[in-house]
Design a protein around this motif. Structure first.
Motif, PDB file in Angstrom:
ATOM      1  N   ALA A  95      42.303  56.787  40.031  1.00  0.00           N
ATOM      2  CA  ALA A  95      42.610  55.546  40.753  1.00  0.00           C
ATOM      3  C   ALA A  95      43.825  54.856  40.141  1.00  0.00           C
ATOM      4  O   ALA A  95      44.724  54.402  40.858  1.00  0.00           O
ATOM      5  N   ARG A  96      43.866  54.791  38.837  1.00  0.00           N
ATOM      6  CA  ARG A  96      45.001  54.134  38.179  1.00  0.00           C
ATOM      7  C   ARG A  96      46.294  54.898  38.436  1.00  0.00           C
ATOM      8  O   ARG A  96      47.335  54.308  38.703  1.00  0.00           O
ATOM      9  N   LEU A  97      46.244  56.223  38.402  1.00  0.00           N
ATOM     10  CA  LEU A  97      47.428  57.027  38.703  1.00  0.00           C
ATOM     11  C   LEU A  97      47.876  56.827  40.161  1.00  0.00           C
ATOM     12  O   LEU A  97      49.076  56.722  40.429  1.00  0.00           O
ATOM     13  N   LEU A  98      46.929  56.800  41.073  1.00  0.00           N
ATOM     14  CA  LEU A  98      47.286  56.567  42.478  1.00  0.00           C
ATOM     15  C   LEU A  98      48.064  55.266  42.634  1.00  0.00           C
ATOM     16  O   LEU A  98      49.084  55.221  43.333  1.00  0.00           O
ATOM     17  N   ARG A 118      29.795  49.469  36.423  1.00  0.00           N
ATOM     18  CA  ARG A 118      31.129  50.053  36.500  1.00  0.00           C
ATOM     19  C   ARG A 118      32.013  49.393  37.561  1.00  0.00           C
ATOM     20  O   ARG A 118      33.205  49.679  37.624  1.00  0.00           O
ATOM     21  N   LEU A 119      31.457  48.519  38.383  1.00  0.00           N
ATOM     22  CA  LEU A 119      32.217  47.947  39.495  1.00  0.00           C
ATOM     23  C   LEU A 119      33.470  47.205  39.032  1.00  0.00           C
ATOM     24  O   LEU A 119      34.562  47.400  39.576  1.00  0.00           O
ATOM     25  N   ARG A 120      33.351  46.351  38.047  1.00  0.00           N
ATOM     26  CA  ARG A 120      34.499  45.580  37.556  1.00  0.00           C
ATOM     27  C   ARG A 120      35.576  46.503  36.993  1.00  0.00           C
ATOM     28  O   ARG A 120      36.762  46.313  37.237  1.00  0.00           O
ATOM     29  N   PHE A 121      35.166  47.528  36.269  1.00  0.00           N
ATOM     30  CA  PHE A 121      36.130  48.454  35.688  1.00  0.00           C
ATOM     31  C   PHE A 121      36.799  49.294  36.779  1.00  0.00           C
ATOM     32  O   PHE A 121      37.987  49.587  36.696  1.00  0.00           O
ATOM     33  N   MET A 122      36.030  49.634  37.804  1.00  0.00           N
ATOM     34  CA  MET A 122      36.624  50.352  38.938  1.00  0.00           C
ATOM     35  C   MET A 122      37.700  49.494  39.596  1.00  0.00           C
ATOM     36  O   MET A 122      38.799  49.970  39.879  1.00  0.00           O
ATOM     37  N   GLN A 123      37.397  48.251  39.805  1.00  0.00           N
ATOM     38  CA  GLN A 123      38.351  47.334  40.427  1.00  0.00           C
ATOM     39  C   GLN A 123      39.604  47.195  39.568  1.00  0.00           C
ATOM     40  O   GLN A 123      40.713  47.241  40.070  1.00  0.00           O
ATOM     41  N   ARG A 124      39.436  47.092  38.271  1.00  0.00           N
ATOM     42  CA  ARG A 124      40.591  46.958  37.379  1.00  0.00           C
ATOM     43  C   ARG A 124      41.474  48.203  37.398  1.00  0.00           C
ATOM     44  O   ARG A 124      42.682  48.117  37.208  1.00  0.00           O
ATOM     45  N   CYS A 125      40.876  49.360  37.636  1.00  0.00           N
ATOM     46  CA  CYS A 125      41.644  50.615  37.659  1.00  0.00           C
ATOM     47  C   CYS A 125      42.337  50.862  38.992  1.00  0.00           C
ATOM     48  O   CYS A 125      43.148  51.779  39.093  1.00  0.00           O
ATOM     49  N   VAL A 150      37.491  37.902  30.567  1.00  0.00           N
ATOM     50  CA  VAL A 150      38.747  38.175  29.864  1.00  0.00           C
ATOM     51  C   VAL A 150      38.974  39.682  29.801  1.00  0.00           C
ATOM     52  O   VAL A 150      38.040  40.468  29.870  1.00  0.00           O
ATOM     53  N   SER A 151      40.240  40.045  29.654  1.00  0.00           N
ATOM     54  CA  SER A 151      40.604  41.452  29.551  1.00  0.00           C
ATOM     55  C   SER A 151      41.395  41.662  28.274  1.00  0.00           C
ATOM     56  O   SER A 151      42.260  40.853  27.931  1.00  0.00           O
ATOM     57  N   TYR A 152      41.104  42.740  27.588  1.00  0.00           N
ATOM     58  CA  TYR A 152      41.801  43.037  26.345  1.00  0.00           C
ATOM     59  C   TYR A 152      42.870  44.107  26.506  1.00  0.00           C
ATOM     60  O   TYR A 152      43.536  44.449  25.549  1.00  0.00           O
ATOM     61  N   GLN A 153      43.005  44.632  27.722  1.00  0.00           N
ATOM     62  CA  GLN A 153      44.025  45.630  27.985  1.00  0.00           C
ATOM     63  C   GLN A 153      44.569  45.448  29.394  1.00  0.00           C
ATOM     64  O   GLN A 153      43.919  44.873  30.246  1.00  0.00           O
ATOM     65  N   GLY A 154      45.776  45.942  29.608  1.00  0.00           N
ATOM     66  CA  GLY A 154      46.357  45.910  30.936  1.00  0.00           C
ATOM     67  C   GLY A 154      45.703  46.966  31.809  1.00  0.00           C
ATOM     68  O   GLY A 154      45.097  47.907  31.318  1.00  0.00           O
ATOM     69  N   ALA A 155      45.825  46.794  33.103  1.00  0.00           N
ATOM     70  CA  ALA A 155      45.241  47.758  34.041  1.00  0.00           C
ATOM     71  C   ALA A 155      45.996  47.672  35.360  1.00  0.00           C
ATOM     72  O   ALA A 155      46.949  46.896  35.502  1.00  0.00           O
ATOM     73  N   ALA A 156      45.543  48.434  36.325  1.00  0.00           N
ATOM     74  CA  ALA A 156      46.209  48.485  37.632  1.00  0.00           C
ATOM     75  C   ALA A 156      46.071  47.186  38.411  1.00  0.00           C
ATOM     76  O   ALA A 156      46.827  46.947  39.347  1.00  0.00           O
ATOM     77  N   ASP A 157      45.149  46.323  38.022  1.00  0.00           N
ATOM     78  CA  ASP A 157      44.945  45.067  38.778  1.00  0.00           C
ATOM     79  C   ASP A 157      45.980  43.996  38.431  1.00  0.00           C
ATOM     80  O   ASP A 157      46.013  42.934  39.044  1.00  0.00           O
ATOM     81  N   GLY A 158      46.836  44.254  37.446  1.00  0.00           N
ATOM     82  CA  GLY A 158      47.895  43.310  37.106  1.00  0.00           C
ATOM     83  C   GLY A 158      47.473  42.136  36.261  1.00  0.00           C
ATOM     84  O   GLY A 158      48.297  41.281  35.932  1.00  0.00           O
TER      85      GLY A 158
END
Length: 165
Positions: A95-98, A118-125, A150-158
């Protein structure tokens, strides 16, 4: 099967899954149907499916090399990624690569073993849609998107990581 799109429960899924036994070469495929086909069907009947018109989606296995699909992404409105088991998280990377490498702007849907935690992490990816087994679904699952503030890393959700605030 309950479907969440953009963190909302939707009553009707416009996407119709093609029967695995469908023979796309011998019959006209209605263009007015949003059609979701498996990766195997896509490989067998890609040209016929593209010629039909209408919106197309492909359900891919979580071990697919996305380079095999990259050239067709502009023609697809949906890419669904299979999660065969909880222990297999390769779909998150796809998902993140897409979203980030291939710039896919259509719907990215999680299908298979999709769980609350896993829903929140799926959304972030990069997933914006999740199919959840009816036996697992409760309306309270929508809280999963706001459980972690809060998020400790960047992700596809910006969303910027906490250290960048």
């Amino acid at each position: 099967m309950p479907l969440l799109i953009n963190q909302q429960l939707v009553e009707h899924d416009s996407w119709q899954r093609a029967d695995e036994a469908a023979d796309f070469s011998s019959a006209a495929i209605p263009a007015q149907v949003d059609l979701l086909v498996s990766w195997d069907q896509w490989q067998r009947a890609r040209d016929v499916l593209l010629a039909r018109g209408g919106r197309l989606g492909v359900l891919i296995p979580n071990d697919l090399d996305l380079a095999q699909l990259a050239g067709d992404l502009p023609r697809l409105a949906l890419v669904a990624i299979d999660f065969p088991s909880f222990a297999d998280g390769r779909g998150f990377s796809l998902a993140r690569l897409l979203r980030q490498r291939y710039g896919f702007t259509g719907q990215v849907r999680a299908s298979g073993d999709v769980t609350w935690d896993r829903l929140r992490f799926m959304q972030r990816c990069g997933f914006d849609a999740m199919e959840i087994d009816a036996k697992r679904f409760t309306p309270a699952m929508l809280q999963a998107f706001s459980e972690i503030s809060v998020s400790y890393q960047g992700a596809a959700d910006g969303i910027a990581p906490l250290y960048q605030h």
